[in-house]
Structure formats: C-alpha cells, structure tokens
Design an enzyme around this catalytic site. Structure first.
Site, PDB file in Angstrom:
ATOM      1  N   ARG A   1      -0.636  -2.560  -9.571  1.00 43.39           N
ATOM      2  CA  ARG A   1       0.491  -2.778 -10.476  1.00 43.39           C
ATOM      3  C   ARG A   1       1.635  -3.588  -9.873  1.00 43.39           C
ATOM      4  NH1 ARG A   1       1.575   3.317 -11.789  1.00 43.39           N
ATOM      5  NH2 ARG A   1       0.905   3.436  -9.612  1.00 43.39           N
ATOM      6  N   SER A   2       2.134  -3.162  -8.719  1.00 42.65           N
ATOM      7  CA  SER A   2       3.317  -3.851  -8.189  1.00 42.65           C
ATOM      8  C   SER A   2       3.026  -5.288  -7.753  1.00 42.65           C
ATOM      9  CB  SER A   2       3.991  -3.046  -7.074  1.00 42.65           C
ATOM     10  OG  SER A   2       3.138  -2.825  -5.983  1.00 42.65           O
TER      11      SER A   2
ATOM     12  N   ASP B   1      -1.391   3.605 -13.887  1.00 41.18           N
ATOM     13  CA  ASP B   1      -2.225   3.151 -12.771  1.00 41.18           C
ATOM     14  C   ASP B   1      -3.642   2.869 -13.276  1.00 41.18           C
ATOM     15  OD1 ASP B   1      -3.485   2.643 -10.382  1.00 41.18           O
ATOM     16  OD2 ASP B   1      -2.762   4.463  -9.391  1.00 41.18           O
TER      17      ASP B   1
ATOM     18  N   CYS C   1       4.661   0.436  -6.514  1.00 40.46           N
ATOM     19  CA  CYS C   1       3.686   1.362  -7.099  1.00 40.46           C
ATOM     20  C   CYS C   1       3.169   2.252  -5.966  1.00 40.46           C
ATOM     21  CB  CYS C   1       2.558   0.616  -7.824  1.00 40.46           C
ATOM     22  SG  CYS C   1       1.476  -0.380  -6.785  1.00 40.46           S
TER      23      CYS C   1
ATOM     24  N   ASN D   1       0.335  -0.560  -3.615  1.00 39.04           N
ATOM     25  CA  ASN D   1       0.650  -1.980  -3.563  1.00 39.04           C
ATOM     26  C   ASN D   1      -0.588  -2.874  -3.603  1.00 39.04           C
ATOM     27  OD1 ASN D   1       2.213  -4.353  -1.352  1.00 39.04           O
ATOM     28  ND2 ASN D   1       2.623  -4.110  -3.515  1.00 39.04           N
TER      29      ASN D   1
END
Length: 157
Positions: free
Chosen positions: A15-16, A125, A9, A12
């Site tokens: 989302r990721s 996001d 993303c 970091n």
C-alpha cells in the site's frame, strides 16, 4: 525547503509504496512536484531492503506507473523531526505511528484526503488476497492522492 510526506503501511511493500509512487505523479501533475518530497515506510521491518510486492508492482505498471526502484524501509521515530505529514494506510498503523509521535506531529489516515471516502476510511491490506485487491487499493490511492494534491496546492501556494 520542501514539504515532506511519509506514507506508511505495515511492511512497505504494497500500500504505502503504491501510494508513494501515485502521489509523486499526482503532485507533478498539479505542479507541486518541486515543493513536496514523498517517501514511504512500514511500521514493521520484515521486508526491509526488499522490492515491492510483485502484485503491487504489476498493478502499478498496468496503469503506467513504475515501482521497480522501490526498496522497503521501516519507519523510525526520529523521522518526525524531518517529516511534515505522516499518513497511515489504516487505523492499526495510525495507532502505532501516534505512539511514536512527539506532541504536535501531524499523523493522519491517508484516505482522510479523499473527499468521497467516509470518515475514518482505510486503505485495506491486499497482501493476503487476490490481484483485484491491489486494483482496489490503486483506485483508493489515486482518489486520496488527488484530494491531497488539491489540499497542498491551497496550503503551499
């Protein structure tokens, strides 16, 4: 030798890392935990070394996941030689990752593995929004993780 996935993303921290933690658990649940290595990074380095966003961590924790050990990293172009699949959370990050990618690199949107998602669907996001945005991200990440685990079960077995 394991199959390696990197989820990406922007920074970091939302989302990721949520996707990394959920995907690891989902792969374990599907008996693939020993065959696949999962990590995450951001296209930007603003949060490097920092923990996951508190709202993301709280959302994970409420569902039984533990994000306490996460530390943000920035994706590096030379990782392509070590990663089999790079999954972006949105089209902006997908474009950034493809600009860095060598020919033949497998770079896709993460939600492309969610059979219930429309083509080109992104994980939005939640950073500038409210807590419910993180809960929505978690739902999307869980759905895409199951789809990816099912895809990998066919591919790797």
């Amino acid at each position: 030798m394991s199959y390696r996935i990197c989820l990406v993303c922007m920074g970091n921290i939302c989302r990721s890392p949520m996707a990394e933690i959920v995907l690891r658990k989902t792969l374990d649940d599907h008996g693939l935990g020993d065959l696949v290595t999962v990590d995450s990074a951001g296209t930007g380095g603003w949060h490097q070394g920092g923990p996951m966003d508190e709202r993301a961590a709280a959302t994970l924790s409420a569902r039984g996941y533990d994000g306490s050990l996460h530390r943000a990293r920035q994706f590096q172009a030379d990782w392509y030689g070590q990663v089999d699949l790079v999954l972006a959370m949105d089209r902006e990050n997908l474009r950034a990752l493809r600009r860095l990618a060598p020919d033949g690199a497998d770079v896709r949107l993460f939600r492309s593995f969610d059979p219930g998602a429309p083509e080109g669907a992104e994980v939005p996001d939640p950073y500038y929004g409210e807590q419910e945005g993180f809960a929505e991200v978690l739902r999307m990440v869980e759905a895409a993780s199951v789809g990816l685990a099912e895809h990998l079960a066919k591919k790797l077995r």
